[in-house]
Design a protein around this motif. Structure first.
Motif, PDB file in Angstrom:
ATOM      1  N   THR A 126       0.884  -1.180   0.101  1.00  0.00           N
ATOM      2  CA  THR A 126       0.135   0.032  -0.098  1.00  0.00           C
ATOM      3  C   THR A 126       1.103   1.277  -0.100  1.00  0.00           C
ATOM      4  OG1 THR A 126      -0.123  -0.039   2.602  1.00  0.00           O
ATOM      5  CG2 THR A 126      -1.983  -1.220   1.218  1.00  0.00           C
ATOM      6  N   CYS A 127       0.391   2.144  -0.917  1.00  0.00           N
ATOM      7  CA  CYS A 127       1.132   3.465  -0.829  1.00  0.00           C
ATOM      8  C   CYS A 127       0.249   4.487  -1.086  1.00  0.00           C
ATOM      9  CB  CYS A 127       2.381   3.174  -1.782  1.00  0.00           C
ATOM     10  SG  CYS A 127       3.310   4.681  -2.373  1.00  0.00           S
ATOM     11  N   GLU A 128       0.355   5.744  -0.630  1.00  0.00           N
ATOM     12  CA  GLU A 128      -0.260   6.778  -1.205  1.00  0.00           C
ATOM     13  C   GLU A 128       0.411   7.602  -2.146  1.00  0.00           C
ATOM     14  OE1 GLU A 128      -1.461   9.355   2.353  1.00  0.00           O
ATOM     15  OE2 GLU A 128      -3.046   7.594   2.812  1.00  0.00           O
ATOM     16  N   LEU A 129      -0.568   8.418  -3.145  1.00  0.00           N
ATOM     17  CA  LEU A 129      -0.054   9.355  -3.828  1.00  0.00           C
ATOM     18  C   LEU A 129       0.704  10.396  -3.161  1.00  0.00           C
ATOM     19  CD1 LEU A 129      -3.016   9.946  -6.463  1.00  0.00           C
ATOM     20  CD2 LEU A 129      -0.883   8.301  -6.892  1.00  0.00           C
ATOM     21  N   ARG A 130       1.921  10.707  -3.533  1.00  0.00           N
ATOM     22  CA  ARG A 130       2.911  11.668  -3.098  1.00  0.00           C
ATOM     23  C   ARG A 130       3.765  12.459  -3.791  1.00  0.00           C
ATOM     24  NH1 ARG A 130       5.615   6.846  -3.074  1.00  0.00           N
ATOM     25  NH2 ARG A 130       7.624   6.755  -3.740  1.00  0.00           N
ATOM     26  N   ALA A 131       4.317  13.685  -3.352  1.00  0.00           N
ATOM     27  CA  ALA A 131       5.176  14.470  -4.075  1.00  0.00           C
ATOM     28  C   ALA A 131       6.474  13.462  -4.339  1.00  0.00           C
ATOM     29  CB  ALA A 131       5.610  15.716  -3.303  1.00  0.00           C
ATOM     30  N   ALA A 132       7.311  13.544  -5.624  1.00  0.00           N
ATOM     31  CA  ALA A 132       8.291  12.783  -5.853  1.00  0.00           C
ATOM     32  C   ALA A 132       9.464  13.383  -6.685  1.00  0.00           C
ATOM     33  CB  ALA A 132       7.784  11.539  -6.456  1.00  0.00           C
ATOM     34  N   ASP A 133      10.535  13.377  -6.508  1.00  0.00           N
ATOM     35  CA  ASP A 133      11.657  13.740  -7.486  1.00  0.00           C
ATOM     36  C   ASP A 133      11.605  13.089  -8.799  1.00  0.00           C
ATOM     37  OD1 ASP A 133      13.806  15.011  -8.860  1.00  0.00           O
ATOM     38  OD2 ASP A 133      15.065  14.177  -7.290  1.00  0.00           O
ATOM     39  N   ARG A 134      11.207  13.716  -9.970  1.00  0.00           N
ATOM     40  CA  ARG A 134      11.258  12.975 -11.278  1.00  0.00           C
ATOM     41  C   ARG A 134      12.410  13.337 -12.067  1.00  0.00           C
ATOM     42  NH1 ARG A 134       5.780  10.639 -11.686  1.00  0.00           N
ATOM     43  NH2 ARG A 134       4.797  11.236  -9.425  1.00  0.00           N
ATOM     44  N   SER A 135      13.357  14.183 -11.606  1.00  0.00           N
ATOM     45  CA  SER A 135      14.391  14.625 -12.431  1.00  0.00           C
ATOM     46  C   SER A 135      15.306  13.620 -12.912  1.00  0.00           C
ATOM     47  CB  SER A 135      15.172  15.722 -11.731  1.00  0.00           C
ATOM     48  OG  SER A 135      15.767  15.298 -10.404  1.00  0.00           O
ATOM     49  N   GLY A 136      15.862  13.784 -14.155  1.00  0.00           N
ATOM     50  CA  GLY A 136      17.142  13.030 -14.583  1.00  0.00           C
ATOM     51  C   GLY A 136      16.239  11.687 -15.134  1.00  0.00           C
ATOM     52  N   ARG A 137      15.140  11.758 -15.400  1.00  0.00           N
ATOM     53  CA  ARG A 137      14.472  10.338 -15.732  1.00  0.00           C
ATOM     54  C   ARG A 137      14.363  10.128 -17.236  1.00  0.00           C
ATOM     55  NH1 ARG A 137      15.241   7.948 -10.944  1.00  0.00           N
ATOM     56  NH2 ARG A 137      13.922   8.912  -9.381  1.00  0.00           N
ATOM     57  N   THR A 142      -8.107  -0.543  -8.477  1.00  0.00           N
ATOM     58  CA  THR A 142      -7.444  -0.776  -7.176  1.00  0.00           C
ATOM     59  C   THR A 142      -6.022  -1.186  -7.553  1.00  0.00           C
ATOM     60  OG1 THR A 142      -7.934  -2.951  -6.635  1.00  0.00           O
ATOM     61  CG2 THR A 142      -9.501  -1.418  -5.632  1.00  0.00           C
ATOM     62  N   ASN A 143      -5.246  -0.529  -6.707  1.00  0.00           N
ATOM     63  CA  ASN A 143      -3.808  -0.842  -6.993  1.00  0.00           C
ATOM     64  C   ASN A 143      -2.991  -0.664  -5.714  1.00  0.00           C
ATOM     65  OD1 ASN A 143      -3.337   1.839  -7.333  1.00  0.00           O
ATOM     66  ND2 ASN A 143      -2.797   1.904  -9.376  1.00  0.00           N
ATOM     67  N   GLU A 144      -1.662  -0.364  -5.597  1.00  0.00           N
ATOM     68  CA  GLU A 144      -0.906  -0.216  -4.284  1.00  0.00           C
ATOM     69  C   GLU A 144      -1.399   1.386  -3.969  1.00  0.00           C
ATOM     70  OE1 GLU A 144       3.243  -0.438  -5.344  1.00  0.00           O
ATOM     71  OE2 GLU A 144       3.265  -2.770  -5.204  1.00  0.00           O
ATOM     72  N   CYS A 145      -1.798   2.319  -4.802  1.00  0.00           N
ATOM     73  CA  CYS A 145      -2.045   3.439  -4.388  1.00  0.00           C
ATOM     74  C   CYS A 145      -3.588   3.798  -4.247  1.00  0.00           C
ATOM     75  CB  CYS A 145      -1.686   4.455  -5.245  1.00  0.00           C
ATOM     76  SG  CYS A 145       0.118   4.594  -5.677  1.00  0.00           S
ATOM     77  N   ARG A 146      -4.446   2.863  -4.563  1.00  0.00           N
ATOM     78  CA  ARG A 146      -5.873   3.115  -4.202  1.00  0.00           C
ATOM     79  C   ARG A 146      -6.482   1.488  -3.716  1.00  0.00           C
ATOM     80  NH1 ARG A 146     -11.085   2.439  -6.302  1.00  0.00           N
ATOM     81  NH2 ARG A 146     -12.677   4.351  -5.837  1.00  0.00           N
ATOM     82  N   SER A 147      -7.199   1.694  -2.501  1.00  0.00           N
ATOM     83  CA  SER A 147      -8.197   0.748  -2.192  1.00  0.00           C
ATOM     84  C   SER A 147      -9.455   0.816  -2.284  1.00  0.00           C
ATOM     85  CB  SER A 147      -7.512   0.170  -0.721  1.00  0.00           C
ATOM     86  OG  SER A 147      -8.116   1.250   0.058  1.00  0.00           O
ATOM     87  N   TRP A 148     -10.500  -0.259  -2.395  1.00  0.00           N
ATOM     88  CA  TRP A 148     -11.720  -0.283  -2.496  1.00  0.00           C
ATOM     89  C   TRP A 148     -12.304  -1.385  -1.994  1.00  0.00           C
ATOM     90  CZ3 TRP A 148     -14.926   3.938  -2.820  1.00  0.00           C
ATOM     91  CH2 TRP A 148     -16.283   3.761  -3.066  1.00  0.00           C
ATOM     92  N   PHE A 149     -13.631  -1.173  -1.489  1.00  0.00           N
ATOM     93  CA  PHE A 149     -14.202  -2.560  -0.837  1.00  0.00           C
ATOM     94  C   PHE A 149     -14.450  -3.549  -1.935  1.00  0.00           C
ATOM     95  CE2 PHE A 149     -17.646   0.149  -1.787  1.00  0.00           C
ATOM     96  CZ  PHE A 149     -18.783  -0.820  -2.413  1.00  0.00           C
ATOM     97  N   GLY A 150     -14.677  -3.160  -3.203  1.00  0.00           N
ATOM     98  CA  GLY A 150     -15.032  -4.001  -4.306  1.00  0.00           C
ATOM     99  C   GLY A 150     -13.965  -3.719  -5.469  1.00  0.00           C
ATOM    100  N   PRO A 151     -13.152  -4.396  -5.363  1.00  0.00           N
ATOM    101  CA  PRO A 151     -11.990  -4.214  -6.445  1.00  0.00           C
ATOM    102  C   PRO A 151     -12.656  -4.973  -7.803  1.00  0.00           C
ATOM    103  CG  PRO A 151     -11.403  -6.069  -5.097  1.00  0.00           C
ATOM    104  CD  PRO A 151     -12.550  -5.366  -4.235  1.00  0.00           C
ATOM    105  N   ALA A 152     -11.908  -4.420  -8.817  1.00  0.00           N
ATOM    106  CA  ALA A 152     -12.502  -5.113 -10.336  1.00  0.00           C
ATOM    107  C   ALA A 152     -11.118  -5.011 -11.045  1.00  0.00           C
ATOM    108  CB  ALA A 152     -13.354  -4.540 -10.656  1.00  0.00           C
ATOM    109  N   ILE A 153     -11.093  -5.886 -12.026  1.00  0.00           N
ATOM    110  CA  ILE A 153      -9.943  -5.724 -13.402  1.00  0.00           C
ATOM    111  C   ILE A 153     -10.769  -6.016 -14.539  1.00  0.00           C
ATOM    112  CG2 ILE A 153      -8.172  -6.221 -11.566  1.00  0.00           C
ATOM    113  CD1 ILE A 153      -9.009  -8.850 -14.184  1.00  0.00           C
TER     114      ILE A 153
END
Length: 552
Positions: free
Chosen positions: A151-162, A482-493
């Protein structure tokens, strides 16, 4: 049943009070219980679960939008007054009947307590009720998967040099991406059921022949807070949170090529940490629902007219290359019904009025580009983050919440492309050739990288494909709620390959559709190959395992 049991409880309370106070207790109790039941039923109807279940998954990162504001925005369109009155009347009638039929408070309490406990027990059992059958071998394989993804929330991140500027590229003077919330491929125009919204948008441009509309486009997620970060980075919704927070934004690519960049949102960014997520993007002009303090008119969004007017001003004042992303929210349930834009009086239902607002927004933007001399050489994409379930019950799945519904109404999205007038012929030919291939909205970022001559570094790679290069005919596109940044009681793919679909949710386990008349000889191995693809993808694998563990 619920109204009857709680009516007895109200009756018991009324018996121990003076006559006038007893009447007030009956009336007040019936109104409060009626409102609570109506909210519960409405939430189940539109989202598939009770408010107490939904509330645990609501993540609002700011303080400018209070719960009362959200309640006012949702209550009126989602709760029909006549239905609310009927539910209150049911509670009031049962409470009055119980009060007249039972003569003493002691007897009322003796009946009320076990009756209410019985009602709650039956309700709980109904919530958990479900059929059971023997497991198939393919289902057992998913149940052997470790139970939970990270599990991980959306966050600010350094994307320089990519990334690096690898080639000259083709740099049109204007690149505009219009993201239409909840716009499916078959959505009709506002006032003509036989005309699709896509056809109306092309006509509003004044040059419908300039536009390309691929025939088989799918979303990367039925949820905006999953789809939009994926769309604006090019990271698949089934990929890791680490990849999502390393990949450069499309704004970064454009800024490196000298464009003025803008993100204009009709919805708030104070949702699921989207404000923090975009805080490190190379965005010169950021406009969102919370920027100017305009009132919410639909879901967590302001009138679409405000970001459109802001974009008009940016187009008029900019000298030089311009890259802009405009997010329109009118088509989000419960649909924007009032606007600064004029809406024909003949349009009465909320969805038609929202469609009219969306059409006007496109016309205003096209006119602004023409006034500035930018339209001809502009790359314009009018796309959707996902579709929406139909407003008519054409199938049993029409009643399932969009968040768990990967029917084609949700999976297949609006997708229009107006290439720049002087696009190199090889790119134009590939774009036309991809018209019948499987396209996903996660292809936007690699398309822009290809156009601008940008190459990824640091081991990064897009999971999507550039529309200016031939798309492999056997590509598999993934959508997940759903994925690592979003949970939900009823996942679907959903997995798509050509016209094939493999979907999994709590209503249908591993449902396969070939997109053609059934043929057991070919359907079985092709279905098995898609299931094998799902088993190879960790987030998809774990999502299906969770569905089986929770709901099987």
């Amino acid at each position: 049943m619920v109204a009857g049991c709680f009516g007895v409880l109200l009756s018991a309370s009324a018996h121990v009070a003076p006559p006038f106070a007893g009447a007030v207790i009956l009336a007040t109790g019936a109104i409060l219980l009626g409102c609570a039941a109506t909210i519960d039923l409405s939430c189940r109807q539109h989202l598939g679960a009770s408010p107490f279940t939904i509330y645990r998954y609501v993540r609002h990162s700011g303080s400018t939008t209070s719960l009362p504001k959200l309640a006012r925005t949702y209550f009126r369109p989602f709760v029909p007054p006549r239905f609310l009155a009927a539910v209150i009347a049911a509670f009031l009638a049962m409470a009055a009947l119980a009060h007249l039929a039972i003569g003493s408070a002691n007897l009322s309490l003796a009946l009320a307590v076990p009756a209410c406990l019985l009602a709650l027990l039956v309700w709980a059992l109904l919530e958990r009720a479900g059929g059971r059958r023997p497991l198939l071998p393919e289902e057992t394989a998913f149940l052997l998967v470790p139970p939970e993804m990270g599990t991980c929330e959306l966050r600010a991140a350094d994307r320089s040099g990519r990334f690096r500027l690898a080639a000259a590229g083709h740099r049109p003077e204007t690149i505009l991406i219009i993201i239409n919330e909840s716009a499916g491929q078959w959505l009709p125009a506002s006032d003509a059921p036989g005309t699709r919204l896509a056809e109306r948008i092309r006509k509003l441009s004044g040059h419908p022949a300039d536009w390309l509309e691929p025939s088989n486009v799918v979303t990367n997620s039925a949820c905006t807070e999953v789809s939009v970060p994926s769309l604006l980075t090019g990271v698949g919704t089934h990929e890791s949170a680490e990849a999502l927070h390393r990949m450069p934004f499309v704004f970064d690519l454009a800024k490196a090529r000298g464009y003025r960049t803008a993100l204009l949102m009709a919805s708030t960014l104070e949702w699921s940490n989207l404000d923090r997520f975009f805080s490190t993007a190379a965005i010169d002009d950021l406009y969102a629902a919370e920027t100017e303090g305009h009132p919410l008119v639909n879901d967590i969004g302001i009138d679409d007219a405000y970001p459109v007017e802001k974009l008009e001003a940016i187009v008029a004042e900019t000298r030089g290359p311009l890259f802009a992303v405009l997010f329109l929210n009118a088509l989000h349930v419960p649909f924007q019904a009032e606007s600064r834009f004029p809406i024909p009086a003949s349009l009465q239902d909320r969805r038609s009025r929202a469609l009219s607002i969306t059409e006007t927004a496109h016309r205003r933007v096209f006119d602004a580009l023409k006034r500035a001399g930018r339209y001809d050489d502009a790359l314009i994409l009018s796309i959707a983050d996902h579709g929406e379930r139909p407003d008519h019950a054409e199938s049993a799945r029409a009643a399932i919440s969009r968040l768990e519904n990967y029917s084609d109404w949700v999976l297949r999205t609006l997708f229009l492309v107006k290439p720049p007038r002087h696009l190199p012929e090889a790119m134009a030919e590939a774009l036309r050739g991809n018209g019948a291939r499987l396209i996903a909205n996660v292809d936007i970022a690699p398309t822009l990288a290809d156009l601008l001559g940008v190459a990824l570094d640091d081991g990064l790679a897009y999971c999507g494909h550039s529309l200016f290069q031939p798309i492999p005919p056997d590509r598999v596109s993934v959508a997940t709620s759903t994925n690592e940044c979003r949970s939900w009681f009823g996942p679907a793919i959903a997995l798509a390959r050509g016209r094939e679909r493999l979907t999994c949710d709590r209503f249908d386990f591993l449902r396969y559709e070939s997109g053609a008349p059934p043929d057991p000889a070919t359907d079985a191995p092709r279905r098995a190959s898609l299931i094998a693809e799902a088993l190879r993808t960790p987030i998809i694998n774990q999502t299906i395992a969770r569905i089986y563990r929770t709901h099987f």
